[in-house]
Design a protein around this motif. Structure first.
Motif, mmCIF file in Angstrom:
data_model
loop_
_atom_site.group_PDB
_atom_site.id
_atom_site.type_symbol
_atom_site.label_atom_id
_atom_site.label_comp_id
_atom_site.label_asym_id
_atom_site.label_seq_id
_atom_site.Cartn_x
_atom_site.Cartn_y
_atom_site.Cartn_z
ATOM 1 N N VAL A 19 102.290 13.450 17.156
ATOM 2 C CA VAL A 19 101.584 13.508 18.572
ATOM 3 C C VAL A 19 102.509 12.672 19.395
ATOM 4 C CG1 VAL A 19 99.211 12.976 17.573
ATOM 5 C CG2 VAL A 19 100.878 10.874 17.768
ATOM 6 N N GLU A 20 102.206 12.755 20.443
ATOM 7 C CA GLU A 20 103.158 12.080 21.765
ATOM 8 C C GLU A 20 104.042 10.927 21.012
ATOM 9 O OE1 GLU A 20 102.999 10.751 26.205
ATOM 10 O OE2 GLU A 20 101.594 12.212 25.584
ATOM 11 N N GLY A 21 105.141 10.849 21.088
ATOM 12 C CA GLY A 21 105.893 9.681 20.910
ATOM 13 C C GLY A 21 106.495 9.564 19.545
ATOM 14 N N GLY A 22 106.243 10.800 18.762
ATOM 15 C CA GLY A 22 106.715 10.976 17.348
ATOM 16 C C GLY A 22 105.986 10.347 16.219
ATOM 17 N N ILE A 23 104.575 9.809 16.608
ATOM 18 C CA ILE A 23 103.821 9.521 15.472
ATOM 19 C C ILE A 23 103.066 10.312 14.963
ATOM 20 C CG2 ILE A 23 101.944 7.600 15.243
ATOM 21 C CD1 ILE A 23 102.950 6.179 17.651
ATOM 22 N N ARG A 24 103.180 10.373 13.545
ATOM 23 C CA ARG A 24 102.154 11.426 12.800
ATOM 24 C C ARG A 24 100.635 11.044 12.846
ATOM 25 N NH1 ARG A 24 102.371 15.241 9.221
ATOM 26 N NH2 ARG A 24 101.062 15.285 7.436
ATOM 27 N N ASP A 25 100.211 11.983 12.831
ATOM 28 C CA ASP A 25 98.652 11.860 12.796
ATOM 29 C C ASP A 25 98.176 11.959 11.562
ATOM 30 O OD1 ASP A 25 96.002 11.849 13.633
ATOM 31 O OD2 ASP A 25 95.770 13.869 14.277
ATOM 32 N N TYR A 26 98.029 10.880 10.799
ATOM 33 C CA TYR A 26 97.360 10.706 9.207
ATOM 34 C C TYR A 26 96.115 11.189 9.134
ATOM 35 C CZ TYR A 26 101.821 8.888 8.076
ATOM 36 O OH TYR A 26 103.297 8.700 7.976
ATOM 37 N N SER A 27 95.506 11.733 8.256
ATOM 38 C CA SER A 27 94.249 12.191 8.100
ATOM 39 C C SER A 27 93.660 10.858 7.209
ATOM 40 C CB SER A 27 93.802 13.326 7.453
ATOM 41 O OG SER A 27 94.393 13.142 5.989
ATOM 42 N N SER A 28 92.405 10.577 7.291
ATOM 43 C CA SER A 28 91.733 9.338 6.497
ATOM 44 C C SER A 28 92.240 9.678 4.964
ATOM 45 C CB SER A 28 90.463 9.182 6.749
ATOM 46 O OG SER A 28 89.695 10.330 6.264
ATOM 47 N N HIS A 29 92.072 10.709 4.609
ATOM 48 C CA HIS A 29 92.682 10.856 3.127
ATOM 49 C C HIS A 29 94.073 10.612 2.983
ATOM 50 C CE1 HIS A 29 92.781 13.111 -0.793
ATOM 51 N NE2 HIS A 29 93.794 13.568 -0.381
ATOM 52 N N GLU A 30 94.969 10.729 3.695
ATOM 53 C CA GLU A 30 96.365 10.359 3.546
ATOM 54 C C GLU A 30 96.621 8.961 3.689
ATOM 55 O OE1 GLU A 30 99.029 14.123 5.444
ATOM 56 O OE2 GLU A 30 97.936 13.050 6.740
ATOM 57 N N ASP A 32 94.174 6.762 2.740
ATOM 58 C CA ASP A 32 93.582 6.217 1.611
ATOM 59 C C ASP A 32 94.616 6.450 0.492
ATOM 60 O OD1 ASP A 32 91.375 5.548 2.858
ATOM 61 O OD2 ASP A 32 90.124 7.280 2.346
ATOM 62 N N GLU A 33 95.220 7.619 0.457
ATOM 63 C CA GLU A 33 96.278 7.725 -0.683
ATOM 64 C C GLU A 33 97.357 6.763 -0.646
ATOM 65 O OE1 GLU A 33 97.817 11.628 -1.836
ATOM 66 O OE2 GLU A 33 95.649 12.476 -1.161
ATOM 67 N N HIS A 34 97.840 6.518 0.641
ATOM 68 C CA HIS A 34 98.794 5.524 1.033
ATOM 69 C C HIS A 34 98.693 4.228 0.530
ATOM 70 C CE1 HIS A 34 102.516 4.094 2.746
ATOM 71 N NE2 HIS A 34 101.706 3.161 3.484
ATOM 72 N N GLU A 35 97.241 3.822 0.744
ATOM 73 C CA GLU A 35 96.735 2.306 0.571
ATOM 74 C C GLU A 35 96.673 2.358 -1.036
ATOM 75 O OE1 GLU A 35 93.095 1.716 2.634
ATOM 76 O OE2 GLU A 35 94.301 1.890 4.347
ATOM 77 N N ASN A 36 96.230 3.403 -1.725
ATOM 78 C CA ASN A 36 96.165 3.301 -3.155
ATOM 79 C C ASN A 36 97.421 3.488 -3.415
ATOM 80 O OD1 ASN A 36 93.102 3.540 -3.079
ATOM 81 N ND2 ASN A 36 93.431 5.845 -3.587
ATOM 82 N N ASP A 37 98.590 4.033 -3.315
ATOM 83 C CA ASP A 37 99.693 3.990 -3.795
ATOM 84 C C ASP A 37 100.235 2.558 -3.650
ATOM 85 O OD1 ASP A 37 99.653 6.840 -4.413
ATOM 86 O OD2 ASP A 37 101.043 7.417 -2.718
ATOM 87 N N ARG A 38 100.002 2.010 -2.499
ATOM 88 C CA ARG A 38 100.748 0.656 -2.419
ATOM 89 C C ARG A 38 99.888 -0.271 -3.147
ATOM 90 N NH1 ARG A 38 100.280 -0.919 3.812
ATOM 91 N NH2 ARG A 38 98.320 -1.485 2.930
#
Length: 97
Positions: A19-30, A32-38
Motif C-alpha cells: 500500500v502507499e508508503g511501502g507497508i504490506r497489507d497483511y490479511s488477518s490470517h497472515e 494470526d500466523e505471525h502471532e502464532n509463530d511468535r
C-alpha cells in the motif's frame, strides 16, 4: 496499447500487497500466523529453559543419591566394626551384660 497493459500488469505484480508508503497489507490470517509463530518461538525458549533447569535438577539428584549411597555403605561398615567391638567387650566382661 498492449504494452501499456503489460506495464500495468507488471507494475501490479511488482507492487502486489503493498500500500502507499511501502507497508504490506497483511490479511488477518497472515497476522494470526505471525502471532502464532511468535508464540511458538516464546514457548520453545521456555521449554529450552525448563530442559536446562530440569537437567540441572537431575544432576543434583544423582549427586545426592551417590552421597547417600556412600553414606549408607560407610554406616554399614561402621555397624560391622561396632558389632565386633561389642562382641569382644562382651567376651572380656561377661558379668556386665
Amino acid at each position: 496499447m498492449n504494452s501499456r497493459r503489460d506495464y500495468r500488469s507488471n507494475r501490479a505484480a511488482l507492487f502486489d500487497g503493498l500500500v502507499e508508503g511501502g507497508i504490506r497489507d497483511y490479511s488477518s490470517h497472515e497476522i494470526d500466523e505471525h502471532e502464532n509463530d511468535r508464540a511458538i518461538d516464546g514457548l520453545q525458549d521456555r521449554v529450552n529453559i525448563l530442559k536446562r533447569l530440569t537437567g540441572d535438577i537431575h544432576e543434583e539428584v544423582e549427586m545426592h543419591n551417590r552421597v547417600l549411597d556412600r553414606m549408607g555403605h560407610d554406616m554399614d561398615a561402621s555397624r560391622g566394626v561396632l558389632s565386633g567391638t561389642v562382641d569382644r567387650f562382651k567376651m572380656s566382661a561377661p558379668h556386665l551384660f
